[in-house]
Design a protein around this motif. Sequence first.
Motif, short mmCIF file in Angstrom:
data_model
loop_
_atom_site.label_atom_id
_atom_site.label_comp_id
_atom_site.label_asym_id
_atom_site.label_seq_id
_atom_site.Cartn_x
_atom_site.Cartn_y
_atom_site.Cartn_z
N LEU A 197 0.83 -1.20 0.00
CA LEU A 197 0.00 0.00 0.00
C LEU A 197 0.87 1.26 0.00
O LEU A 197 0.63 2.20 -0.76
CB LEU A 197 -0.93 -0.01 1.22
CG LEU A 197 -1.99 1.09 1.32
CD1 LEU A 197 -2.92 1.06 0.12
CD2 LEU A 197 -2.78 0.94 2.61
N ASN A 200 2.81 1.52 -3.47
CA ASN A 200 1.94 1.89 -4.58
C ASN A 200 1.44 3.32 -4.49
O ASN A 200 1.21 3.98 -5.50
CB ASN A 200 0.76 0.93 -4.68
CG ASN A 200 1.19 -0.47 -5.07
OD1 ASN A 200 2.23 -0.65 -5.70
ND2 ASN A 200 0.41 -1.48 -4.68
N GLU A 218 -7.83 3.45 -2.24
CA GLU A 218 -7.59 2.04 -1.93
C GLU A 218 -8.31 1.62 -0.66
O GLU A 218 -8.86 0.53 -0.57
CB GLU A 218 -6.08 1.78 -1.79
CG GLU A 218 -5.33 1.72 -3.09
CD GLU A 218 -5.71 0.52 -3.93
OE1 GLU A 218 -5.52 -0.62 -3.48
OE2 GLU A 218 -6.23 0.73 -5.06
#
Length: 533
Positions: A197, A200, A218
């Motif tokens: 996470l 990215n 996300e």
Amino acid sequence: MEVDCIPFKKTGYFSRLICDYLEQKEDLKPFYNRFPQIENFKGQIKDKEANYPALHRPILVKALRKQYQDFTVTEATEKYISLLEHNKTFTVVTGHQLNLFTGPLYFLYKIISAINLTTQLKQTYPEYEFVPVYWMATEDHDFDEINYFNFKGKKVQWNKEVSGAVGQLKTDGLDEVFQTFATELGNTASAKELKDLFQNAYLEHSNLADATRFLANELFGAHGLVIIDGDDVELKKLLVPFAQQDIFENTPFHKVSETITELSKVSSDYAIQVNPREINYFYLLDGIRERIVEKDGDFHVNNTEIVFSASELKTELSNHPERFSPNVIARPLYQEVILPNLCYIGGGGELAYWLELKSYFDELGVTFPMLLLRNSALVLTEKQSKKIEKLDLKIADLFLNQNSFINKKIRDISNIDIDFSPQKKYLEEQFHGMYKLAEETDKSFIGAVKAQEVKQKKGLDALEKRLLQAQKRKLKDHVVRITDLQNSLFPNKSLQERQLNFSELYLELGTELIPELMHSLDPLCNTFLVLRH
């Protein structure tokens, strides 16, 4: 999660102003529109429906689509963006800075409060649509407030020389931050998800605004969260007439100053959160964000050589609205101008400054939103819950300051009574007779009697403290255990949600963290929540 509730007032962490607001004190009612109860939204919907310009909707939707063009848009978010074109769709907004990796835990609580409220509104008013919105504070320039997060008692920090608005900051240097964080995370499945996470979000996007949008998307895109960036030329065109009234007529300065005076009359205990300036806009250009100040009829950009005459500044505002950045006073108005918004969800400090703004909104003919205190919570792990049970502690006692907490617990568990209240009461009864005797014989002795009473009470206080200290030493191991527990739940003697990053809870709960929180947090409960998992 099991849920317990504590009144905000009893936590000791919320201001008098916010506690009075939650109790709907009569004197505060002129400073807000409607209190956030589900039945009150009916009137708020009608007001906003009548007062929000229909022409703003297509502009808003077009801007959102442009902002999302390089991102994967979830089906739920795409649906909500499309619905914003229709006049029966309204928003619930929360806002937050671009804190590194979300910053403190309450970032999640804010957004979950907004999502959950839209769900409740849809159930109550099915003929309307409700969209949760996260307003990214991309134009803030206080980098030191956002460049770190806490993880397991350590500060994970991004060190960088910066200037201007934070949204456009390049993400270079965050690879080093990632390596530091990854080392601390470990190698569990949840740790790997957190690493992915972070990578990215921050290593695959070139600026902080895009990284934050990716991260929030996300975490909450599946729930339809719509993320908006106010640093947008088309949206700022809608702000131009209001910015003119601020810059050239100083309308908010006068109205908010009047409100601050009125608030101070209600209670001297109300701390004023922000003070308005004559001009509540910054000039935003080429890595600078500096205040606009008027001097002798000209308008200067602070700490630069840039100067405008009044006519030049009006032309600049008309031709380049994106260069005008609202401050903390003007930003709420900007939000309510461009969004069909019903309610703003914020923390105690945020609501305190919103309560200064209603007369300013009224003067400009913009509907003032309902103000909802975001959910606040203390999350207990299973291990911590067992410790609380084993030590026979009451949850409410954990919120006491540490000295009071220790003293109370020592008194509770001590096999002797360390409370000299009966002795003090007996002493007062004895001196009552002596006062009466002095009155009947020689009144000049009353002062001497009073001095002796004070002296003997102080003696009892000293004995009580010495006895309590002796018991603390005797029960030292117990004191250490209860203070260690309190320190773990209230790091730096502050609320957990203001210190911890969500990653610590994610390591334990993984992908269940957000669903569990969404199930447990009720945005309209108006109490502090204790969650056990």
